[in-house]
Design a protein around this motif. Sequence first.
Motif, PDB file in Angstrom:
ATOM      1  N   VAL B 454     -20.387 -13.751  41.313  1.00  0.00           N
ATOM      2  CA  VAL B 454     -21.469 -13.124  40.820  1.00  0.00           C
ATOM      3  C   VAL B 454     -21.932 -14.518  39.488  1.00  0.00           C
ATOM      4  O   VAL B 454     -21.154 -15.249  39.056  1.00  0.00           O
ATOM      5  CB  VAL B 454     -20.550 -12.102  39.847  1.00  0.00           C
ATOM      6  CG1 VAL B 454     -20.943 -11.705  38.477  1.00  0.00           C
ATOM      7  CG2 VAL B 454     -20.021 -11.118  40.369  1.00  0.00           C
ATOM      8  N   LYS B 455     -22.679 -14.692  39.555  1.00  0.00           N
ATOM      9  CA  LYS B 455     -23.672 -14.678  38.793  1.00  0.00           C
ATOM     10  C   LYS B 455     -23.355 -14.866  36.505  1.00  0.00           C
ATOM     11  O   LYS B 455     -23.838 -13.007  36.754  1.00  0.00           O
ATOM     12  CB  LYS B 455     -24.981 -15.669  39.387  1.00  0.00           C
ATOM     13  CG  LYS B 455     -24.507 -16.386  40.404  1.00  0.00           C
ATOM     14  CD  LYS B 455     -26.214 -17.412  40.361  1.00  0.00           C
ATOM     15  CE  LYS B 455     -26.697 -16.471  41.217  1.00  0.00           C
ATOM     16  NZ  LYS B 455     -27.057 -16.586  42.546  1.00  0.00           N
ATOM     17  N   GLU B 456     -23.995 -15.314  35.573  1.00  0.00           N
ATOM     18  CA  GLU B 456     -24.033 -15.180  34.372  1.00  0.00           C
ATOM     19  C   GLU B 456     -25.612 -14.220  34.877  1.00  0.00           C
ATOM     20  O   GLU B 456     -26.806 -14.307  36.122  1.00  0.00           O
ATOM     21  CB  GLU B 456     -24.580 -16.807  33.715  1.00  0.00           C
ATOM     22  CG  GLU B 456     -24.827 -15.938  31.847  1.00  0.00           C
ATOM     23  CD  GLU B 456     -24.226 -15.045  31.730  1.00  0.00           C
ATOM     24  OE1 GLU B 456     -24.436 -14.105  32.084  1.00  0.00           O
ATOM     25  OE2 GLU B 456     -23.178 -16.149  30.620  1.00  0.00           O
ATOM     26  N   ALA B 457     -26.186 -13.332  33.865  1.00  0.00           N
ATOM     27  CA  ALA B 457     -27.267 -12.848  33.912  1.00  0.00           C
ATOM     28  C   ALA B 457     -27.855 -13.456  33.759  1.00  0.00           C
ATOM     29  O   ALA B 457     -28.438 -14.442  32.648  1.00  0.00           O
ATOM     30  CB  ALA B 457     -27.160 -11.980  32.423  1.00  0.00           C
ATOM     31  N   PRO B 458     -29.222 -13.334  33.965  1.00  0.00           N
ATOM     32  CA  PRO B 458     -31.398 -13.904  33.932  1.00  0.00           C
ATOM     33  C   PRO B 458     -31.142 -13.738  32.184  1.00  0.00           C
ATOM     34  O   PRO B 458     -30.777 -12.976  31.359  1.00  0.00           O
ATOM     35  CB  PRO B 458     -31.927 -13.319  34.851  1.00  0.00           C
ATOM     36  CG  PRO B 458     -31.404 -11.560  34.510  1.00  0.00           C
ATOM     37  CD  PRO B 458     -30.089 -11.971  34.384  1.00  0.00           C
ATOM     38  N   TRP B 459     -31.933 -14.738  32.393  1.00  0.00           N
ATOM     39  CA  TRP B 459     -32.438 -15.319  30.799  1.00  0.00           C
ATOM     40  C   TRP B 459     -33.138 -14.179  30.173  1.00  0.00           C
ATOM     41  O   TRP B 459     -33.057 -13.878  28.831  1.00  0.00           O
ATOM     42  CB  TRP B 459     -32.920 -16.610  30.289  1.00  0.00           C
ATOM     43  CG  TRP B 459     -32.156 -17.770  30.718  1.00  0.00           C
ATOM     44  CD1 TRP B 459     -31.705 -18.437  31.483  1.00  0.00           C
ATOM     45  CD2 TRP B 459     -31.963 -18.199  29.672  1.00  0.00           C
ATOM     46  NE1 TRP B 459     -30.526 -19.612  31.513  1.00  0.00           N
ATOM     47  CE2 TRP B 459     -30.535 -19.469  29.960  1.00  0.00           C
ATOM     48  CE3 TRP B 459     -31.248 -17.678  28.319  1.00  0.00           C
ATOM     49  CZ2 TRP B 459     -29.596 -20.123  29.290  1.00  0.00           C
ATOM     50  CZ3 TRP B 459     -30.257 -18.191  28.346  1.00  0.00           C
ATOM     51  CH2 TRP B 459     -29.151 -19.592  27.874  1.00  0.00           C
ATOM     52  N   SER B 460     -34.018 -13.084  31.247  1.00  0.00           N
ATOM     53  CA  SER B 460     -34.657 -12.455  29.933  1.00  0.00           C
ATOM     54  C   SER B 460     -33.998 -11.305  29.508  1.00  0.00           C
ATOM     55  O   SER B 460     -34.301 -11.030  28.754  1.00  0.00           O
ATOM     56  CB  SER B 460     -35.745 -11.422  31.471  1.00  0.00           C
ATOM     57  OG  SER B 460     -34.812 -10.683  32.455  1.00  0.00           O
ATOM     58  N   MET B 461     -32.651 -11.522  30.142  1.00  0.00           N
ATOM     59  CA  MET B 461     -31.206 -10.225  29.295  1.00  0.00           C
ATOM     60  C   MET B 461     -30.470 -11.109  28.660  1.00  0.00           C
ATOM     61  O   MET B 461     -30.377 -10.707  27.491  1.00  0.00           O
ATOM     62  CB  MET B 461     -30.799 -10.042  30.862  1.00  0.00           C
ATOM     63  CG  MET B 461     -31.504  -8.721  31.280  1.00  0.00           C
ATOM     64  SD  MET B 461     -30.520  -8.144  32.903  1.00  0.00           S
ATOM     65  CE  MET B 461     -29.698  -7.415  32.457  1.00  0.00           C
ATOM     66  N   MET B 462     -29.896 -12.073  28.565  1.00  0.00           N
ATOM     67  CA  MET B 462     -29.194 -12.838  28.003  1.00  0.00           C
ATOM     68  C   MET B 462     -30.099 -13.258  26.747  1.00  0.00           C
ATOM     69  O   MET B 462     -29.557 -13.413  25.430  1.00  0.00           O
ATOM     70  CB  MET B 462     -29.684 -14.715  28.406  1.00  0.00           C
ATOM     71  CG  MET B 462     -28.234 -15.567  28.663  1.00  0.00           C
ATOM     72  SD  MET B 462     -26.575 -13.811  28.925  1.00  0.00           S
ATOM     73  CE  MET B 462     -25.583 -13.463  27.234  1.00  0.00           C
ATOM     74  N   ALA B 463     -31.229 -13.590  26.611  1.00  0.00           N
ATOM     75  CA  ALA B 463     -32.602 -13.786  25.165  1.00  0.00           C
ATOM     76  C   ALA B 463     -31.717 -12.980  23.785  1.00  0.00           C
ATOM     77  O   ALA B 463     -31.250 -13.344  22.734  1.00  0.00           O
ATOM     78  CB  ALA B 463     -33.688 -14.577  25.855  1.00  0.00           C
ATOM     79  N   PRO B 464     -32.627 -11.792  24.748  1.00  0.00           N
ATOM     80  CA  PRO B 464     -32.064 -10.396  23.577  1.00  0.00           C
ATOM     81  C   PRO B 464     -30.442 -10.766  22.550  1.00  0.00           C
ATOM     82  O   PRO B 464     -30.501 -10.098  21.772  1.00  0.00           O
ATOM     83  CB  PRO B 464     -32.665  -9.421  23.850  1.00  0.00           C
ATOM     84  CG  PRO B 464     -33.260  -9.855  25.298  1.00  0.00           C
ATOM     85  CD  PRO B 464     -33.060 -11.383  25.846  1.00  0.00           C
TER      86      PRO B 464
END
Lengths: 491, 625
Positions: B454-464
Amino acid sequence: MNGALALTIALPLLGAFLLPVLMRVSVAFGVWIGPAILAYGCWILGDLWLTGSMQPFSVALGGFAPPLGINLYADTLALLFALAAQLLGLIFWPFKLDQDSARRQALMLLLVAASTGLALSGDLFNLYVFYELTAVATFGLVAASGTSAAYAATIRYLILSGIGSVLTLFGIALIYGQTGTLNLAHLAQLAPEQLSNELGLAAFLSLLIGIGVKAELFPVNTWVPEVYATASSRLSAFLAGLVSKLALLIILRLLLLVFHQPEAAQVILILGILGVVSGELAAWRAKEMRRMLAFSSIGQLGVLFIAMALPDGQGMLAVLALALHHLVIKSGLFMLADGWGGALQRLRGSAAASPLAAGLFVLFSLSLVGMPPLPGFWAKFTLITELAGQTEPLYLMGLTVFLLATVVEAAYLFRVAAIIYQSAPQERRPDEIPKAGGLSLATAGLFGAGLIATTLLIAPVGDRLQTIAAQAQDVDLYINTVFPATPGASQ
Amino acid sequence: MTLTLLDELLLFSGATLLVALFIGRGLAAGWMVTILYGGQLLTLLKMAALGYGGGIIASSLSFTVMGQNLSWRFDALSWFFALITLGSALLSSWFACGAWERSYAKQGGNIWLFHLAMALNVLSMLILLASGDLLSLFIGWELVSWAGFLLMALAGGVATQAAMRYITYAMAGGMAIFGGLALVYSSSGSLQLDAVLIAVESMSTTKLWLLVILFGGGFGVKMGLLPFHLWQAPAYAETPGPGSAFLGAISSRMGLFAILLVLVKLFGIVNIDSLKIPFTLIDARDLLAWIAVFTIIFPTFTAMKQNDARHLLAWHGIGQGGYMLLGVVVADAMGGAGGLLHVFNHATYQAALFMAVTAVIHRTGTADLNKLGGLVVRMPLSFMVLLIGIIGLAGLPPMNGFVSKWLVYRSLLNEGMPLLFLAAVIGTLGTILSVYKLIHNIFLGQLRVEHEQVKEAPWSMMAPMLILAAIIFITGLFPGIPLAWVASVQEVVGLPATDYTLGGVESVSGSLDMIWVIGVLFAGFGIGAVIFYSAGRSKRVHQLDNYAGGHFLSADVRYQYSDNFYAGLMHLVGGWYRGSFLWLEKSVISLIDFLSLVMQGLYRRANAEFYLLSTALFVMAWVVI
């Protein structure tokens, strides 16, 4: 121009009797004669509506002045409903051509003529005649669908309606015996002295129950679910939408003009409350679309009776708004039910099959439960503000019942909406999913468009309804219009 | 005609709706809508004077229908709630764009409908917040209810069932308000706020009681106040991820907004305080306070039982609403400030938490707390966000949730309400326990073998998520920023305004300065860090390698279980979970079902003529007698 008013009744009647003969002579001509007559009627009434000075007027038929002769009374309210009768007759015209079509079209013309007569008549006896005529046309049309269930429903309706007529006649006889007149304006003059007694009350109540059969009054409305579930959707729409309102209109006129007893209003209120409770609750468990709509229609008519029971015609505006709203909504919903017959569970997946129909269903349902800013909200708002202003606890009970019934109504309507929007079960072939389409969908779309237009134009529509209600409430105006102060000046 | 700022805002919001409606199927529609939310937020910020006590901005839109005047305007109260609405809409919509959107569409979701529903919700909420009289309030209220229904129902299946339950509750609430409206109208003859304000003064106690029950109950349904709370958790939890972040952040606060406007501003806490319940010592205000407290306790302990992370959070959303109402009902400067500040704080951490959980679902495909664990190394940023969020939710320093809860507790003590205080603390205890379950079962404990990649969530989700985490910390450090807005809201609704500083509040009965609190806290962390790093080198091992403590066990052996968490505690309090509210709900439905059966029987009878004749006879007899 005012004299042409009589044509709106006479022409459809004439058409009804000539149509079977004309159809034999030339089918092409016969097919168009009915719609042409109704379109002409719409034009006459529309013209009166637009060019008239908005003052009520009375037309004496056969040249005899009332109260000896019979008259048509046309105020804006009557004109509105007469126009609605002709227009809906046109919209719900049985276009289908088969060997029965001559009979069905003739009966439809008869129904429209009688309905227009109900809206316009100025005396009790004519009202009775038109009322019977409506009943006869309805029996024929319900039975015309030809199924055995339809015959059974018709028989039940026939018996109930027959006894209702007898009661109505009994009430009319009582009134005539007491006052010696059946002209409504004349009765309005005489009523305070001669009819504000027990006899008058008894007469009113027998009229109420008799006419209530058509107005879906509890408990003489047991024919409703069967008939609406078996008759054609177009006919159900016409009956639930218009005929019930016309019967209601008669009771309203009687209540306003002749019978001012508080007991009369009380009985209507109680029966109205029972109607709301029984109708909406019965609809909760309905397993079939049309039956659900029939029960909901009983509930809605109950609400109208509650509004009508408000003292001194205060509920006039609410009755008018709710009646017109219900007319549009129920007609539209019955049109949608045309393609969506059978068990409700069968409808799974029909939103994907016919998205417009599903959208219309949601729109109508939202307006029916009174979501602002749709017109249904304003209609309900006028009612509840009037109800809350009453001090009598029975009215507050009516208010409570009305609000609770709305919750039940929202629950069952949106349960259906949820079924419609569910995805279709895997094992079903696409052609098994019921589709609403063709003429019925177009008709429903027409009502939907009307609803949206009213939403946008709610302010002017509201003002117009207020003037209509104010005019209809004015008893003196009614009397003075039929019996002008200077004799002979009215025509 | 010149457009006022409010007109601009509403037009902007309407335009967003149209964009979502007409070009929402196109490419990058999500980003477009998100940018438009940003535009709305900027327009709102242009009205920032409102948030600092700067009067009223009216809308040019107003009309008269059937003798009723409808108007819309913004004041500090509306501005405060609108800020939270638009902020959470912007961030949730941002969160939805890109990766989440794609995977949602791949699973068969209708992304167009989702964006449309979001835009509709925002517009209807703004309309509600702008209401200038009771009628426009009701219109806005119903719009919000139905827009919420759309957002909740669009996922289909379980979500639609939950939404159906919601709309039935919401209709019942709406009709209670409708009835209340009619009663108000009958005594004031108008639904304009000033006319109602005058009419309230001369209202009889019975009527005022009735109105408090009708309005309180009606608005309470949306807030999920006991006993009308059953719908909320499933409805919010089953909404598609970003949607539940948005709904959880703000939707049920619309109920609080309406309570503030009608019960606090129009009726006045003083009037409500004078409504005594006969033969008891308590009045309507105590009743509200106790309802608030029970709303804190029961749903919080129900949350502890949940095994689905989204449901757990949604149940907390109900409980936290109780703190807000409690603060407002206590109604002194501190309590009011605490309750209102909690609206802001709750929105920030609840949105962050829902997003973190959605990020986990995005990567692992499940929110089942019994099927997760050990993700801390795999998704460290999401872990950080969730940690910050739960500290906020539990109301511990240094996050913003601490400030608002501290204010509410302090006011309860100041006003001499120790029982309520005790109850509120019990609620907080439950919160701490259950958020520990949340973070433990997802991020701590043993990593599952199937989650090794499993990888960290993508940046589009991470930013908010990171933005929200930053807001949670910053407003925890400088609570004075939101407290300035809160103070103007207090003035507008007629509560005593709190005396705030950048770091907290100034008061003779007890001040709070978060800058000091956090300074001391971080000094402590610093000392800990010094000790940790001076202790020498540590050895790094693979995560799947570090559980056994020397024993030879392979990673696929489960030796640390997250199932049946808090078994002991559940055994202790289990007796309280009798599901009495569920029982109540079921019995109402059965009653309606039964009555419906009776009524259908009535219409199924063949002897209709008998009804007619007996009715006729009955009324005749009635006339004669």
